[in-house]
Design a protein around this motif. Sequence first.
Motif, PDB file in Angstrom:
ATOM      1  N   PHE A 195      68.465  26.216  35.919  1.00  0.00           N
ATOM      2  CA  PHE A 195      69.058  24.937  36.337  1.00  0.00           C
ATOM      3  C   PHE A 195      68.040  24.123  37.119  1.00  0.00           C
ATOM      4  CE2 PHE A 195      70.493  23.263  40.474  1.00  0.00           C
ATOM      5  CZ  PHE A 195      70.918  22.017  40.059  1.00  0.00           C
ATOM      6  N   PHE A 196      67.434  24.739  38.108  1.00  0.00           N
ATOM      7  CA  PHE A 196      66.537  24.030  39.019  1.00  0.00           C
ATOM      8  C   PHE A 196      65.362  23.417  38.260  1.00  0.00           C
ATOM      9  CE2 PHE A 196      63.635  23.538  42.624  1.00  0.00           C
ATOM     10  CZ  PHE A 196      64.494  23.057  43.593  1.00  0.00           C
ATOM     11  N   LEU A 199      72.434  21.175  33.959  1.00  0.00           N
ATOM     12  CA  LEU A 199      73.836  21.234  34.390  1.00  0.00           C
ATOM     13  C   LEU A 199      74.584  22.382  33.719  1.00  0.00           C
ATOM     14  CD1 LEU A 199      74.668  17.431  34.530  1.00  0.00           C
ATOM     15  CD2 LEU A 199      74.414  19.010  36.466  1.00  0.00           C
ATOM     16  N   ILE A 200      74.282  22.647  32.459  1.00  0.00           N
ATOM     17  CA  ILE A 200      74.897  23.785  31.776  1.00  0.00           C
ATOM     18  C   ILE A 200      74.546  25.077  32.510  1.00  0.00           C
ATOM     19  CG2 ILE A 200      74.790  25.202  29.666  1.00  0.00           C
ATOM     20  CD1 ILE A 200      74.493  22.483  28.126  1.00  0.00           C
ATOM     21  N   HIS A 201      73.285  25.243  32.867  1.00  0.00           N
ATOM     22  CA  HIS A 201      72.870  26.449  33.581  1.00  0.00           C
ATOM     23  C   HIS A 201      73.484  26.523  34.987  1.00  0.00           C
ATOM     24  CE1 HIS A 201      69.920  26.701  30.320  1.00  0.00           C
ATOM     25  NE2 HIS A 201      70.003  27.997  30.543  1.00  0.00           N
ATOM     26  N   LEU A 202      73.653  25.381  35.630  1.00  0.00           N
ATOM     27  CA  LEU A 202      74.313  25.387  36.944  1.00  0.00           C
ATOM     28  C   LEU A 202      75.749  25.890  36.808  1.00  0.00           C
ATOM     29  CD1 LEU A 202      74.472  24.708  39.964  1.00  0.00           C
ATOM     30  CD2 LEU A 202      75.107  22.373  39.294  1.00  0.00           C
ATOM     31  N   PHE A 203      76.477  25.384  35.830  1.00  0.00           N
ATOM     32  CA  PHE A 203      77.863  25.814  35.655  1.00  0.00           C
ATOM     33  C   PHE A 203      77.946  27.294  35.259  1.00  0.00           C
ATOM     34  CE2 PHE A 203      78.910  21.467  36.135  1.00  0.00           C
ATOM     35  CZ  PHE A 203      80.241  21.444  36.522  1.00  0.00           C
ATOM     36  N   LEU A 204      76.976  27.765  34.483  1.00  0.00           N
ATOM     37  CA  LEU A 204      76.952  29.191  34.144  1.00  0.00           C
ATOM     38  C   LEU A 204      76.682  30.044  35.387  1.00  0.00           C
ATOM     39  CD1 LEU A 204      75.022  29.085  30.743  1.00  0.00           C
ATOM     40  CD2 LEU A 204      77.471  29.567  31.095  1.00  0.00           C
TER      41      LEU A 204
END
Length: 152
Positions: free
Chosen positions: A73-74, A120-125
């Motif tokens: 995400f970062f 954002l997909i990785h943040l939500f995961l």
Amino acid sequence: MKKIYVAALAYLIAGLAGGLFYREYTKAHDYTGDTQLAVVHTHLLALGMLLFLIVLALDAALGISGHRLFTLFFVFYNSGLVVTVAAMTVHGIRDVQGEDPLAAVSGIAGLGHILITLGLIHLFLAIRKQAAPRWRAAEAGGAREAEVGRAS
């Protein structure tokens, strides 16, 4: 957690500088029309500083920063936001100078948006991975309380 705070602070500084640049650059060129420069500072403040302050709170509550999903995400999100804002800045400067927009700049901005989306997909995961055990525990606790209520 510190890198999240540093990212929020960096976006605050960049957002304020972007607003100052917009004001001074358009004034120096006697420009009064619409330009992408007008929204660079709001993108940096909202998508940069505010988002990372929210992520900082999520990390304090869930401990999301210690996972590979968070690292992805970062990297994706920051890369995407920097690319998007750079394209907006180039487009805005060309607006003020009276030059035609470049299709390549729009394409680059699109790539930036794709990177933001991946981030954002990785943040939500990462959030789901850390929060799911708590959700299951809360649901199990709620089910037990309902059973106890029915038994009495």
